[in-house]
Design an enzyme around this catalytic site. Structure first.
Site, PDB file in Angstrom:
ATOM      1  N   HIS A 224       1.022  -1.068   0.243  1.00  0.00           N
ATOM      2  CA  HIS A 224      -0.479   0.511   0.257  1.00  0.00           C
ATOM      3  C   HIS A 224       1.322   1.357  -0.093  1.00  0.00           C
ATOM      4  O   HIS A 224       1.761   1.193   1.249  1.00  0.00           O
ATOM      5  CB  HIS A 224      -0.619   0.083   1.243  1.00  0.00           C
ATOM      6  CG  HIS A 224      -2.119  -0.691   1.201  1.00  0.00           C
ATOM      7  ND1 HIS A 224      -3.015  -1.554   0.700  1.00  0.00           N
ATOM      8  CD2 HIS A 224      -2.185  -2.454   2.806  1.00  0.00           C
ATOM      9  CE1 HIS A 224      -3.133  -2.420   0.547  1.00  0.00           C
ATOM     10  NE2 HIS A 224      -2.526  -3.547   2.151  1.00  0.00           N
TER      11      HIS A 224
ATOM     12  N   GLU B 154      -1.425  -0.354   8.128  1.00  0.00           N
ATOM     13  CA  GLU B 154      -2.385  -0.723   8.828  1.00  0.00           C
ATOM     14  C   GLU B 154      -1.309  -1.870   9.968  1.00  0.00           C
ATOM     15  O   GLU B 154       0.058  -2.018   9.959  1.00  0.00           O
ATOM     16  CB  GLU B 154      -3.425  -1.894   7.702  1.00  0.00           C
ATOM     17  CG  GLU B 154      -2.273  -2.843   6.784  1.00  0.00           C
ATOM     18  CD  GLU B 154      -3.119  -3.703   5.938  1.00  0.00           C
ATOM     19  OE1 GLU B 154      -3.369  -4.930   6.446  1.00  0.00           O
ATOM     20  OE2 GLU B 154      -2.782  -3.153   4.817  1.00  0.00           O
TER      21      GLU B 154
ATOM     22  N   ARG C 266      -1.331  -5.024  -6.538  1.00  0.00           N
ATOM     23  CA  ARG C 266      -1.413  -6.422  -6.227  1.00  0.00           C
ATOM     24  C   ARG C 266       0.054  -6.747  -6.544  1.00  0.00           C
ATOM     25  O   ARG C 266       0.526  -6.065  -8.056  1.00  0.00           O
ATOM     26  CB  ARG C 266      -1.555  -7.029  -6.795  1.00  0.00           C
ATOM     27  CG  ARG C 266      -3.737  -7.130  -6.082  1.00  0.00           C
ATOM     28  CD  ARG C 266      -4.355  -8.599  -7.055  1.00  0.00           C
ATOM     29  NE  ARG C 266      -5.523  -8.430  -6.650  1.00  0.00           N
ATOM     30  CZ  ARG C 266      -7.057  -7.604  -6.731  1.00  0.00           C
ATOM     31  NH1 ARG C 266      -6.226  -7.141  -7.855  1.00  0.00           N
ATOM     32  NH2 ARG C 266      -8.046  -7.349  -6.444  1.00  0.00           N
TER      33      ARG C 266
ATOM     34  N   HIS D 275       3.500  -7.464   1.902  1.00  0.00           N
ATOM     35  CA  HIS D 275       2.421  -8.386   2.685  1.00  0.00           C
ATOM     36  C   HIS D 275       1.603  -9.552   2.430  1.00  0.00           C
ATOM     37  O   HIS D 275       1.044  -9.053   1.287  1.00  0.00           O
ATOM     38  CB  HIS D 275       2.305  -7.228   4.509  1.00  0.00           C
ATOM     39  CG  HIS D 275       1.291  -6.842   3.271  1.00  0.00           C
ATOM     40  ND1 HIS D 275       1.180  -5.854   3.026  1.00  0.00           N
ATOM     41  CD2 HIS D 275      -0.877  -6.573   3.752  1.00  0.00           C
ATOM     42  CE1 HIS D 275      -0.098  -4.977   2.473  1.00  0.00           C
ATOM     43  NE2 HIS D 275      -0.813  -6.211   2.933  1.00  0.00           N
TER      44      HIS D 275
END
Length: 316
Positions: free
Chosen positions: A98, A116, A193, A173
């Protein structure tokens, strides 16, 4: 000032890798046998939670943020800052990365990037996730991606129930098969992705990869973040700080009996992850159980807990 918890109904999201644990473990009415995510505290345009009862019943969290900023001691005109999800990985998630705030704003026109963190609610024996990569510089990273040297590139980490993982923006991740997590993140839905196991969707198409953007935002080399916070015990309550970083603070609260607590944050997000009990606010008692999610709005300062339960609590 509102002196009661704001209970929220989750938004259920179908995913190619999802399963049925959100129904089996948390009692949610899932739309299909491949339900991957419950957005349990969300004001994001792609799925805003709704208020389950009380003065604002039926309103979305996005509406509350917009029309009743006083509930959050809202200081800016920006979007609601955080999003909390439960993810059921019946299969491996795609390997992804991200962007940070700057890249999200400049390239995507979105207010937030995505940092996150994950609290592992359950994991089958031997389950692992991908966290980071082994490339030492940008040219090595790009060559390994271009050559599809995935096994050599990705770093694999075994996890079990109760583990906590912090995932800053720019970190490669993926959550592995057989893991259920509670995720606290910036309110962003931007995902690049990197690898998707050459899977095909129900129409026979492979899912889009975003390699150029992934190369642009990935942290190189990868560095593990060291988290080491203390634990506070008072009455029948244990508070363990899991992370306190730029975008959010996350704690695990364990109640075993009765406890009183004072709140200093502008507002608190709370997710009951185990057990059952009650919370008392302004002399009124509210029942709590696993799978219940609520916000304690600005102005709620003193609370009382009773029961045997675990909560993950977060705030900006």
């Amino acid at each position: 000032m509102l002196q009661e918890p704001i209970f929220l109904k989750p938004v259920l999201q179908e995913r190619i890798w999802g399963g049925t644990k959100l129904r089996e473990e948390y009692g949610y009415e899932i739309p299909s046998e491949t339900t991957g995510e419950a957005w349990v505290i969300s004001a994001h345009p792609n799925g805003s939670s709704t208020v389950a009862g009380g003065e604002f019943a039926g309103k979305s969290l996005a509406q509350l943020w917009e029309d009743h900023g006083e509930l959050f001691n809202k200081k800016t005109s920006g979007e609601y800052p955080l999003l909390v999800k439960i993810l059921d990985a019946a299969d491996d998630l795609s390997v992804q990365v991200h962007p940070d705030d700057r890249y999200a704003q400049e390239v995507e026109g979105e207010p937030y990037g995505k940092t996150e963190c994950w609290y592992v609610l359950g994991a089958q024996e031997g389950a692992n996730l991908i966290l980071g990569h082994n490339a030492q510089d940008k040219s090595e990273f790009e060559k390994m991606v271009d050559d599809g040297e995935w096994e050599q590139l990705f770093r694999y980490v075994k996890v079990q129930k109760g583990d906590f993982v912090y995932v800053p923006s720019g970190t490669i991740h993926a959550i592995g098969r057989g893991i259920t997590i509670l995720e606290v993140q910036q309110s962003s839905d931007i995902t690049y992705r990197v690898y998707d196991y050459d899977r095909r969707d129900k129409d026979g198409n492979t899912r889009e990869l975003h390699l150029d953007r992934a190369k642009a935002v990935t942290n190189i080399p990868h560095e593990d973040v060291k988290l080491d916070f203390g634990t506070i015990e008072k009455d029948d309550m244990t508070i363990q700080q899991l992370v306190k970083e730029e975008y959010f603070t996350v704690e695990k609260w364990e109640i075993d009996g009765e406890a009183e607590h004072s709140i200093s944050a502008d507002f608190l997000q709370a997710d009951v992850t185990e057990g059952h009990g009650s919370i008392e606010v302004a002399g009124q008692e509210y029942k709590l159980a696993k799978g219940v999610h609520f916000i304690l709005p600005n102005g709620v300062k003193d609370i009382k807990f009773g029961g045997d339960m675990e909560l993950i609590v977060s705030h900006p």
